[in-house]
Design a protein around this motif. Structure first.
Motif, PDB file in Angstrom:
ATOM      1  N   UNK A 114       0.809  -1.224   0.000  1.00  0.00           N
ATOM      2  CA  UNK A 114       0.000   0.000   0.000  1.00  0.00           C
ATOM      3  C   UNK A 114       0.842   1.274   0.000  1.00  0.00           C
ATOM      4  N   UNK A 115       1.983   1.258   0.684  1.00  0.00           N
ATOM      5  CA  UNK A 115       2.833   2.452   0.724  1.00  0.00           C
ATOM      6  C   UNK A 115       3.415   2.731  -0.647  1.00  0.00           C
ATOM      7  N   UNK A 116       3.946   1.693  -1.282  1.00  0.00           N
ATOM      8  CA  UNK A 116       4.519   1.856  -2.615  1.00  0.00           C
ATOM      9  C   UNK A 116       3.445   2.269  -3.617  1.00  0.00           C
ATOM     10  N   UNK A 117       2.214   1.782  -3.431  1.00  0.00           N
ATOM     11  CA  UNK A 117       1.119   2.169  -4.319  1.00  0.00           C
ATOM     12  C   UNK A 117       0.893   3.671  -4.271  1.00  0.00           C
ATOM     13  N   UNK A 118       0.910   4.224  -3.058  1.00  0.00           N
ATOM     14  CA  UNK A 118       0.738   5.666  -2.923  1.00  0.00           C
ATOM     15  C   UNK A 118       1.918   6.429  -3.512  1.00  0.00           C
ATOM     16  N   UNK A 119       3.123   5.882  -3.365  1.00  0.00           N
ATOM     17  CA  UNK A 119       4.305   6.541  -3.925  1.00  0.00           C
ATOM     18  C   UNK A 119       4.222   6.636  -5.449  1.00  0.00           C
ATOM     19  N   UNK A 120       3.720   5.600  -6.084  1.00  0.00           N
ATOM     20  CA  UNK A 120       3.571   5.631  -7.543  1.00  0.00           C
ATOM     21  C   UNK A 120       2.550   6.692  -7.939  1.00  0.00           C
ATOM     22  N   UNK A 121       1.442   6.755  -7.223  1.00  0.00           N
ATOM     23  CA  UNK A 121       0.435   7.785  -7.504  1.00  0.00           C
ATOM     24  C   UNK A 121       1.005   9.177  -7.270  1.00  0.00           C
ATOM     25  N   UNK A 122       1.784   9.325  -6.199  1.00  0.00           N
ATOM     26  CA  UNK A 122       2.416  10.615  -5.924  1.00  0.00           C
ATOM     27  C   UNK A 122       3.348  11.020  -7.063  1.00  0.00           C
ATOM     28  N   UNK A 123       4.061  10.037  -7.617  1.00  0.00           N
ATOM     29  CA  UNK A 123       4.984  10.321  -8.713  1.00  0.00           C
ATOM     30  C   UNK A 123       4.233  10.847  -9.931  1.00  0.00           C
ATOM     31  N   UNK A 124       3.064  10.281 -10.211  1.00  0.00           N
ATOM     32  CA  UNK A 124       2.267  10.758 -11.344  1.00  0.00           C
ATOM     33  C   UNK A 124       1.822  12.195 -11.117  1.00  0.00           C
ATOM     34  N   UNK A 125       1.393  12.495  -9.906  1.00  0.00           N
ATOM     35  CA  UNK A 125       0.980  13.867  -9.596  1.00  0.00           C
ATOM     36  C   UNK A 125       2.170  14.817  -9.656  1.00  0.00           C
ATOM     37  N   UNK A 126       3.323  14.372  -9.144  1.00  0.00           N
ATOM     38  CA  UNK A 126       4.526  15.204  -9.200  1.00  0.00           C
ATOM     39  C   UNK A 126       4.893  15.521 -10.643  1.00  0.00           C
ATOM     40  N   UNK A 127       4.824  14.527 -11.527  1.00  0.00           N
ATOM     41  CA  UNK A 127       5.142  14.757 -12.933  1.00  0.00           C
ATOM     42  C   UNK A 127       4.226  15.812 -13.530  1.00  0.00           C
ATOM     43  N   UNK A 128       2.937  15.714 -13.249  1.00  0.00           N
ATOM     44  CA  UNK A 128       1.989  16.700 -13.754  1.00  0.00           C
ATOM     45  C   UNK A 128       2.324  18.095 -13.251  1.00  0.00           C
ATOM     46  N   UNK A 129       2.669  18.187 -11.965  1.00  0.00           N
ATOM     47  CA  UNK A 129       2.922  19.505 -11.395  1.00  0.00           C
ATOM     48  C   UNK A 129       4.236  20.091 -11.901  1.00  0.00           C
ATOM     49  N   UNK A 130       5.271  19.266 -12.030  1.00  0.00           N
ATOM     50  CA  UNK A 130       6.532  19.767 -12.553  1.00  0.00           C
ATOM     51  C   UNK A 130       6.373  20.253 -13.984  1.00  0.00           C
ATOM     52  N   UNK A 131       5.540  19.564 -14.768  1.00  0.00           N
ATOM     53  CA  UNK A 131       5.278  20.021 -16.126  1.00  0.00           C
ATOM     54  C   UNK A 131       4.536  21.346 -16.100  1.00  0.00           C
ATOM     55  N   UNK A 132       3.608  21.496 -15.170  1.00  0.00           N
ATOM     56  CA  UNK A 132       2.872  22.756 -15.066  1.00  0.00           C
ATOM     57  C   UNK A 132       3.826  23.908 -14.760  1.00  0.00           C
ATOM     58  N   UNK A 133       4.730  23.706 -13.808  1.00  0.00           N
ATOM     59  CA  UNK A 133       5.680  24.756 -13.441  1.00  0.00           C
ATOM     60  C   UNK A 133       6.618  25.058 -14.604  1.00  0.00           C
ATOM     61  N   UNK A 134       7.166  24.029 -15.219  1.00  0.00           N
ATOM     62  CA  UNK A 134       8.168  24.221 -16.264  1.00  0.00           C
ATOM     63  C   UNK A 134       7.567  24.787 -17.545  1.00  0.00           C
ATOM     64  N   UNK A 135       6.465  24.228 -18.009  1.00  0.00           N
ATOM     65  CA  UNK A 135       5.876  24.686 -19.249  1.00  0.00           C
ATOM     66  C   UNK A 135       5.168  26.022 -19.087  1.00  0.00           C
ATOM     67  N   UNK A 136       4.967  26.436 -17.829  1.00  0.00           N
ATOM     68  CA  UNK A 136       4.330  27.736 -17.584  1.00  0.00           C
ATOM     69  C   UNK A 136       5.311  28.874 -17.513  1.00  0.00           C
ATOM     70  N   UNK A 137       6.601  28.580 -17.481  1.00  0.00           N
ATOM     71  CA  UNK A 137       7.593  29.632 -17.383  1.00  0.00           C
ATOM     72  C   UNK A 137       7.564  30.483 -18.643  1.00  0.00           C
TER      73      UNK A 137
END
Length: 207
Positions: free
Chosen positions: A182-205
């Motif tokens: 269950x912990x690793x499952x949440x980490x994978x989901x967190x990684x997907x959200x992190x990718x989305x957010x990093x793209x938002x920050x980077x592509x918004x510059x």
């Protein structure tokens, strides 16, 4: 800041104009350095965007203020190498014209240190995001834990999600965990959200 889907379209326009990205990707330094070669990296990218004929690279660098913003949003500290992420733009040139398919990013989430069959358990998560700013595909690489975590039954629950959606994993949540991890499952989901957010920050510059 613009919505991610808008920024993805802007990135595609810049890509088609030939002004945004490097045509010949060099081996990545942060997470992808662990893959050992561009050939291996490209093979992993092909799993995320199987229709792509090429992958172009965009490297970004975050300021201290941006790092603080990202950490506040995500709820955890970034690795030092995450300050300089590598984004891979998937394109299809099979028709003779360059078509933008999406953006891929590799995230290496923090996993509790443990050994399995003499090897340190780690997760390398590859996330593909489409032009609408939604998760297109998630794949795990070099993972030696429960195989169920790497299979479509779990990973496909993340497909179609955007930053407007919840990435909480649990028995009572939309995303169901792998029972053994269950912990690793949440980490994978967190990684997907992190990718989305990093793209938002980077592509918004600059916009």
């Amino acid at each position: 800041m613009r919505h991610l889907s808008t920024m993805m379209r802007l990135a595609a326009g810049a890509l088609l104009g030939g002004t945004l990205l490097l045509a010949e990707p060099a081996p990545a330094e942060a997470h992808l350095a662990n893959f050992g070669s561009w050939e291996i990296t490209r093979g992993y990218l092909q799993e995320i965007f199987p229709d792509a004929t090429d992958f172009l690279r965009r490297r970004d660098s975050y300021t201290d203020a941006e790092v603080a913003q990202i950490e506040a949003e995500l709820g955890f500290e970034l690795y030092p190498e995450d300050r300089n992420p590598e984004f891979y733009i998937a394109v299809d040139e099979s028709s003779g014209k360059r078509k933008f398919l999406g953006v891929a990013l590799f995230i290496d989430p923090r996993v509790e240190s443990r050994l399995l069959e003499g090897n340190v358990v780690r997760i390398e998560v590859g996330i593909g995001v489409d032009a609408r700013g939604r998760v297109k595909r998630v794949r795990l690489f070099d993972y030696r834990g429960a195989r169920a975590l790497t299979r479509a039954e779990f990973l496909d629950q993340l497909v179609g999600l955007s930053l407007n959606d919840s990435f909480e994993v649990g028995p009572g949540e939309a995303i169901k965990p792998v029972e053994e991890e269950p912990i690793e499952s949440q980490l994978v989901a967190n990684a997907a959200r992190e990718a989305l957010y990093l793209m938002k920050v980077s592509l918004g510059q600059g916009g």
